[in-house]
Structure formats: structure tokens, C-alpha cells
Design an enzyme around this catalytic site. Structure first.
Site, short mmCIF file in Angstrom:
data_model
loop_
_atom_site.label_atom_id
_atom_site.label_comp_id
_atom_site.label_asym_id
_atom_site.label_seq_id
_atom_site.Cartn_x
_atom_site.Cartn_y
_atom_site.Cartn_z
N SER A 679 33.04 34.53 -34.91
CA SER A 679 33.42 35.50 -33.87
C SER A 679 34.93 35.74 -33.80
CB SER A 679 32.87 35.06 -32.52
OG SER A 679 33.63 34.01 -32.02
N LYS A 722 32.95 34.06 -22.53
CA LYS A 722 34.21 34.59 -23.06
C LYS A 722 34.88 35.52 -22.05
CE LYS A 722 32.99 34.14 -27.92
NZ LYS A 722 32.44 34.80 -29.09
#
Ligand code: ADP
Length: 800
Positions: A679, A722
Site C-alpha cells: 500500500s 488510515k
């Protein structure tokens, strides 16, 4: 065959009930009372005094018919005759020879029979001596064994030398059954007779010996018990004299405890056996210490202690709310879980597993569940457990062996149905010492755990009523079979607003109390709390926040006690005095736009985080270096990013072979934390583009997404964590893959409202959004087209 004398003679017949008379022997006093028998005696007396004696087959028959009388008997002569007061005859008869009944001459008033005399079939001389010797030896053995033969009998027998006679005499004295005696009588062949008698004697000796053996054993057992009892009493007395023990011996004390505990089955048997062993050992023996420790464990375990559950969902809700702020969804799921346990007596459902970063309240939720159910609470940590024996205990053969953590936990809990928290199940390891996960599987399996066997205890302990709860920071490292057993409840971390609420409503009052402070002694303003969260901690949970508050409390206590102040008020202004220099910058990873530095969003074990990605480009020969404890997947995605940039060299204003003249170094700081996953792909690519082109990255923007060789941006996981992390850090511009649009729903609405999210499909769009524009910026977002789809592609294919 017997030599049959030609002439047959007739004699009266006296049927005998049970006492045979052998030829050559004299009968005991026989009482004759039956009518027919009395007539027979009278007839004999009237004649030659001779009479035939035959056994009747059934001794109970009063008046036997000829078929009920054996047809081989003894011809005898009446030696004495008298009448008793009842009018019965009493006779003594001497046996003369064997006879076979040929026919019945008369039946009334008594039996008269015609008989043939049977003479012994003799043995040869040498055989005869041998047979006599053998018989005598066997008989002596018999006499020795039984010790029941009177000496005069022995003497009379010892004078006989003819084996036939000898056999008859011996058989006459032996207390064996009438049938066995009749068999000897019927043996006209001496050889046959001796054989039968020897085997009969042998059998008798065997029986007597067997009987003796049994007797001896019984006697020995009784003696042993008595002896042990006596010795034990002696030992007690001696020990008492020596002042070694009190009145009640240690063993008796253990016995008392075992009884009190109500142990049953295997556990009881085992405990008693060990107590017996202990009793027989000297106090100071090394083995006694081992046995004593074992018994102490046995009696310390709550074999039968079960606390009563409070099964009230409303009460449980109240307790959970009292202990925790927010977490509505989590509480709801816990209550559902408890409701099912309330409906089913022994639910075989999954085990709860709280997953989330440290300090989000996993442990304290489990504690609340115990409080709500009114159960005992115990917690063990599985972090770093790599030995099966830590779960299941060591066998007692090891020096210093102890039960495993499960049984230790149960002992600490003091009940058989506690709430049992196993922390950090994701940190289990396994090596050559066995697989602790396999042991745990048995512990957590409701089908098996009613008979959990600890290596140390060696007897099964019932864990089926224990409520197991586990916690983990991440699910990746939990062994698959364990994961399947568990119901996961995720706690992603708190927003800043939530942290402030938790701090003011829970942490501050709690710390005040723990430090013995009153509410009026210390006030921490909301702004100060916010600054603590922003500048002194960087976490998803509230553990460090709690620690910082504790620090303030400690310092306040010191100020109050030393009399320097009467009360303390903490504001952002004087915060530094209590907590020192701020440890973090709030708002952005970098304070200004920088070349070659991008902010990436990541999920690590401590929750969502914002990580910087730095790239430096220097003149060189095309070396590509990656540092910062990066995993393979992350390294590969960095390579993919570089390939993409090479394919876009022209649009970025770079020469076609730019990479041949430079060395590129990618570094992701905080090297102590291992990082992996794809990611960070777009962040690394973006930082590289910045370093190569010299265009700075916007410092107020953070991003996450996987990148392919052709620059496509693929979706990633952990969006909620996140976004929360970015918000916590004060970064409000974020770049996310378009395909993650749906995941944004999970983020609380108030946070979403504050975030500016750019969704992207292609790396070109990332560069547009993240790099600071310059006048002649050349990158134009281009729709991504699959290679080989047949359409003209503006995007360079990987092959180029
Ligand atoms: P974990 O087990 O997840 O690492 P803990 O349960 O030890 O975290 O929590 C750390 C501290 O934070 C505890 O004192 C706990 O009471 C507190 N805490 C965490 N979440 C909350 C919450 N939602 N409300 C109140 N206190 C909380």
C-alpha cells in the site's frame, strides 16, 4: 479281565448310602435301620454271617430298587452286631473280597443276590514293588500335606506290601467322594487301581496346597496391613517426639483438604495415592518435596468452585457503559454474545477475539465482561510463548516442573468458570519445542476442553465453563485453525474527539483517584488534553495519553505535598513544565513542502499511522537501494513504481536513460518497525518522481495505494485505520484508490466531513494531486487502458 469263579453264591445284600467298605478293611459302626436292610442283616446272622455290601447310586433314596444299586461291591462278614434303643442294628463288617452282582434271587423281605467273586488281577513282581513304592511315596506326601491321617492308620498301612491291598486300605481312609471311592472299588485290575489312586492322591495334594497358598496370602495381607498401620503409628509417634510434625500429620491435613474439596474420580484417586506416598517418605527426601508441591497444586485448584453468573443483559450494558466511552458497536456485539450465553447453558460457540492496536481498551473490555457477569477475571499473556509446555505444563520428571499457564491462571482465578483473557494470541511462536498453538486449540475447543490434561497434573481438569477471550493486534499472524475458532471484534482506534472524551470522563478521574488527589486539586483543561494527545502521543489507543496524565498527577502530588501549591491547573501554556518538550509535531509530517519526501498512510501493529517516505537521487550508475526494514512485497512495489517512472520519463521531463546516470535511495524511517505490504506503492513512486523532477510534494497531503508497472492504482485495506491516523495527525488531504470509495463509509461521519479525499485510478492522477504544480508541468491525467485490449493506448505498456 477278572478271573470269574465258576460257582456263584447267594448272600443277603445290604445297600450302603455313602460309606464304602473295601476288601481287607473293617468298616466303622454301621447303623442299619431300613426294613429291607434289617432283614438282610437278620438273614446273614441266621446263615454264615456273610453279607454283600453295595453302594446305592443316590444316597437320598430310602428304598432303592435293584437298578439303583451299583453292581460291583464287597463281600463281607459281620463281626459285631447289636441293637440300639431305637431298635436299629449296629454292625461292624469286615470286607473280604470284591464281588459282581449276577442276579437278584429275592427282593422280599430283603434282597438276596447271587454274586461272582472277583479276584485281583495281579501285577508282575517287579511291577508290584515299584507300584507299592510309588503309592507309598505319594501317600506320604499326601499325609504331609494334609496332616490329617492318624498315626495308627499310617502304621497299619505301612505293613502292607501288596499294591492291591494297599490301594484298598488307602482309599478306605481317604476323605474323598463316594463316587471316587466306587471307581477305585470297581478297578479289578491292580494296575488300573494304583493308577487311579495315585492320580487321586496327587489331586488331593494339589488341592490342599492351593488351599494353603490362599490361606497364606490372606494371612500375609492382613499381617501387612496391620504391620503398616503399626509402623505408621510408630512413625507418627517418633515424628511427634522429634517435633517434626504437629498433632495432625501433613498427610492427614492433605486428606482433609481433599475431602473438603469434594474431589472425585481420577483426581481423587491420584491425590490419595500421592498422599500415601508422601506419608511413607522421610520428610526431607528430595522426592517428598516434589510430591508435596504436587499435592499443594492439587488442593489449590478450584475443582468444584463455580461462581454464580449474573445473567442480566441490562446490567451488563450498564457495566460496559460505566467502564467505557463510546465503542457502541463493540458493546452491542458483546451484549449479543452474552445474550446467547444466557439462553444456552453451555454454549459451544466461538471464542471472542478483540483485535486492535494497543491501548484501545481490549483488556479493560474483558474485565468489564467479567464484572458484568459477576465472574472472576484472570489474564495471561501469550506473547513470545514458543514452548508447548508453557501452555500444558512440564511433566513431573523435570526438576522444578510446574503446571502450564492455563492451570496457573485457573488457580489464580480461584473458580472453575472465570473470564480468562489470553493476551497477544497473534504473538505466539512455535519451534522445535512443540507447537503451543496446537495445545491452545485443545484449550479453546468446547468439544475437548472438559477434559484438559496438563502434563504436570496428569489428571483431566474441566475447562468447559471457562469463558475464554483473546486479544490480538493483528490477525495475520494468528494460526489459521485458531482464527477459525474465534469471533473477531475489531477496535480500530479512537478519533481525537473520542480521546478527549475518554480522557476527561475516564482517565483523569481514574488517575486522580490512583494518586490520592481530589478533583479540586488538579484541573487539566480540554485544550491541554488535546495538546497532550497531539504533541506528546501518537497512537491509536489511549495508553500513552493515560501515562502522560499519570505523570501530571505525580508531579501535582509532589507540588501539593511539598506545599509549593494549593491546587494545580494545567493549560497548553504550562503543559511543557509537566511533560517536557513536545515529542511530536502536529499537523504534518514535514512542516513545509519538500522535494523527495512523501507521506504514506499505513497500518502497523500499533494501528494506523502516517509514515514518511524519503528518496534521494545522486549521480551514479543506476543503483537502486531500499532501506528501513522493508518487506519483500514493499520492495517489489518500489520497483514497480520505478518502472512506471521510466515509462513516463518523457512526460516528466526526464531523459530516456535517466536511471542509468543516477543512484536512487528510498528510505522509510522508523526503521525499528518492520513494514510490508503493497500500500506504500504510490507514496514511494510519488517521492521518487519528486526527487527526480525536483518538484516538491505537498506536505499537507498523505496517500495510500498499490501501484502497477503501468501506473494503475489498486485498492488497499485498512482504510478506516488510515483515515483516522491522518486525522489524528492533523492531515486533512488524502489520496485514496477509487475502488476504496466504499470503505470510507466505515469512517465516522464527523471525521469524513473534515477530510478532503481525492480518489485516483492512475499514478498520473496521484502526481497531479500531490506534487506542487509548476508553470510547465506536463503531466496530463490519462485514462488507464488495459494492455492488449485492442484500443490505442496512450499509456506505455510494460513491454516498452
Ligand atoms: P489494550 O488491552 O487494548 O491494550 P487496555 O484495555 O489496557 O488496552 O486500555 C488502556 C487504558 O485505556 C485502560 O486504562 C482503559 O481503561 C482505557 N480505555 C481504553 N478505551 C477506553 C474507553 N473506550 N473508555 C474508557 N477507557 C478506555
Amino acid at each position: 479281565m477278572a478271573a470269574v469263579k465258576p460257582e456263584r453264591k447267594s448272600y443277603p445284600l445290604l445297600p450302603l448310602r455313602d460309606r464304602l467298605v473295601f476288601p481287607g478293611t473293617t468298616s466303622q459302626l454301621l447303623e442299619v435301620g431300613r426294613a429291607r436292610s434289617m432283614k438282610a442283616v437278620e438273614m446273614a446272622r441266621a446263615g454264615s454271617m456273610r453279607i454283600v455290601l453295595c453302594i446305592q447310586r443316590d444316597s437320598q433314596t430310602l428304598d432303592p430298587t435293584p437298578d439303583e444299586i451299583a453292581d460291583i461291591g464287597t463281600l463281607g462278614v459281620i463281626k459285631e452286631i447289636a441293637k440300639n434303643p431305637a431298635g436299629h442294628y449296629r454292625v461292624v463288617i469286615e470286607g473280604i473280597t470284591r464281588v459282581r452282582l449276577a442276579s437278584y434271587v429275592a427282593t422280599e423281605p430283603g434282597y438276596i443276590v447271587e454274586v461272582e467273586e472277583l479276584e485281583d488281577e495281579p501285577l508282575e513282581r517287579s511291577e508290584s514293588t515299584k507300584a507299592t513304592k510309588m503309592l507309598m511315596e505319594q501317600y506320604e506326601e499326601y499325609v504331609r500335606a494334609t496332616k490329617k491321617v492318624p498315626p495308627e492308620t499310617l502304621i497299619s498301612i505301612a505293613t502292607l506290601t501288596d499294591p492291591g491291598r494297599l490301594s484298598d486300605s488307602i482309599a478306605n481312609h481317604m476323605p474323598v467322594s463316594t463316587e471316587e471311592k466306587q471307581e477305585i472299588l470297581e478297578a479289578v485290575s491292580v494296575k488300573e487301581r494304583v493308577k487311579k489312586l495315585v492320580s487321586l492322591l496327587g489331586k488331593e495334594v494339589e488341592l490342599v496346597n492351593l488351599e494353603k497358598r490362599i490361606h497364606r496370602r490372606v494371612r500375609e495381607q492382613i499381617e501387612k496391613n496391620q504391620k503398616e498401620y503399626w509402623l505408621r503409628e510408630q512413625m507418627k509417634a517418633i515424628q511427634k517426639e522429634l517435633g517434626d510434625r504437629d498433632d495432625v500429620s501433613e498427610a492427614d491435613e492433605f486428606r482433609g483438604k481433599v475431602e473438603e474439596l469434594g474431589l472425585t474420580g481420577e483426581a481423587l484417586e491420584r491425590a490419595l495415592r500421592e498422599i500415601d506416598r508422601l506419608e511413607k517418605m522421610p520428610q526431607a527426601a528430595a522426592e517428598a518435596v516434589v510430591v508435596r508441591t504436587y499435592l499443594e497444586w492439587m488442593v489449590a485448584l478450584p475443582w468444584n468452585v463455580i461462581t454464580e453468573d449474573r445473567l442480566d443483559i441490562n446490567e451488563a450494558q450498564k457495566v460496559l457503559d460505566e467502564d467505557h466511552y463510546g465503542l457502541d458497536e463493540v458493546k452491542e456485539r458483546i451484549l449479543e454474545y452474552l445474550a446467547i450465553r444466557q439462553l444456552v447453558d453451555k454454549p459451544k460457540g466461538p471464542i471472542l477475539c478483540f483485535v486492535g492496536p494497543p491501548g484501545v481498551g481490549k483488556t479493560s473490555l474483558a474485565k468489564s465482561i467479567a464484572r458484568a457477569l459477576n465472574r472472576k477475571f484472570v489474564r495471561i499473556s501469550l506473547g513470545g510463548v514458543r514452548d508447548e509446555a508453557e501452555i500444558r505444563g512440564h511433566r513431573r520428571t523435570y526438576i522444578g516442573a510446574l503446571p502450564g499457564r492455563i492451570i496457573q491462571g485457573i488457580r489464580t482465578a480461584g473458580s472453575r468458570n472465570p473470564v480468562f483473557l489470553m493476551d497477544e494470541i497473534d504473538k505466539l511462536a512455535s519451534d522445535f519445542r512443540g507447537d503451543p498453538a496446537a495445545a491452545l486449540l485443545e484449550v479453546l475447543d468446547p468439544e475437548q476442553n472438559h477434559g484438559f490434561s496438563d502434563h504436570y497434573l496428569e489428571v483431566p481438569f474441566d475447562l468447559s465453563r471457562v469463558m475464554f477471550i483473546t486479544t490480538a493486534n493483528t490477525t495475520h499472524t494468528i494460526p489459521r485453525p485458531l482464527l477459525d475458532r474465534m469471533e473477531l471484534i475489531t477496535l480500530p482506534g479512537y478519533t481525537e474527539e473520542e480521546k478527549l472524551q475518554i480522557a476527561s470522563q475516564f482517565l483523569v478521574p481514574k488517575e486522580l483517584k490512583e494518586h490520592g488527589l481530589k478533583r479540586s486539586d488538579l484541573a487539566i483543561s480540554t485544550d491541554a488534553l488535546r495538546d497532550i494527545a497531539r504533541l506528546y502521543t501518537r497512537e491509536a489507543g489511549v495508553r500513552n495519553l493515560e501515562r502522560q496524565i499519570a505523570t501530571i498527577c505525580r508531579k501535582t502530588a509532589k507540588d501539593l505535598v511539598s506545599g509549593r501549591r494549593k491546587r494545580v491547573r494545567v493549560t497548553p501554556k504550562n503543559l511543557g513544565k509537566y511533560l517536557g518538550v513536545p515529542r511530536f509535531h502536529y499537523g504534518q509530517v514535514e512542516r513545509q513542502n519538500q522535494v523527495g519526501v512523501g507521506a504514506g498512510l499505513a497500518v502497523t501493529e500499533v494501528g494506523g499511522d502516517v509514515l514518511a517516505c524519503e528518496v534521494s537521487v545522486v549521480k551514479g550508475k543506476g543503483k537502486f537501494t531500499l532501506t528501513g526494514q522493508l518487506g519483500d512485497v514493499m520492495k517489489e512495489s518500489a520497483q514497480a513504481g520505478l518502472s512506471y517512472l521510466r515509462s513516463r520519463a518523457f512526460d516528466l521531463g526526464l531523459s530516456d536513460d535517466f536511471y542509468e546516470n543516477v543512484d536512487i535511495h528510498v528510505h522509510i524511517p522508523e526503521g525499528a518497525i518492520p513494514k510490508d505490504g503493497p500500500s506504500a506503492g504510490i507514496t514511494i513512486a510519488c517521492a521518487m518522481a519528486s526527487a527526480l523532477t525536483g518538484r516538491p510534494v505537498r506536505h499537507d497531503t498523505a496517500m495510500t495505494g498499490e501501484v502497477t508497472l503501468r501506473g494503475r492504482v489498486l485498492p488497499i485495506g485498512g482504510v478506516k485505520e488510515k483515515v483516522l491516523a491522518a486525522h489524528r495527525m492533523g492531515i486533512f488531504n488524502i489520496i485514496l484508490p477509487s475502488e476504496n470509495r466504499k470503505d470510507l463509509e466505515e469512517v465516522p461521519a464527523n471525521i469524513r466531513a473534515e477530510m478532503a479525499v481525492t480518489f485516483v485510478d492512475h499514478m498520473d492522477e496521484v502526481l497531479v494531486a500531490a506534487l506542487v504544480p509548476d508553470e510547465d508541468h506536463r503531466i496530463v491525467p490519462i485514462p488507464c487502458v488495459e494492455a492488449g485490449s485492442g484500443q490505442p493506448s496512450a499509456v506505455p505498456s510494460e513491454a516498452r
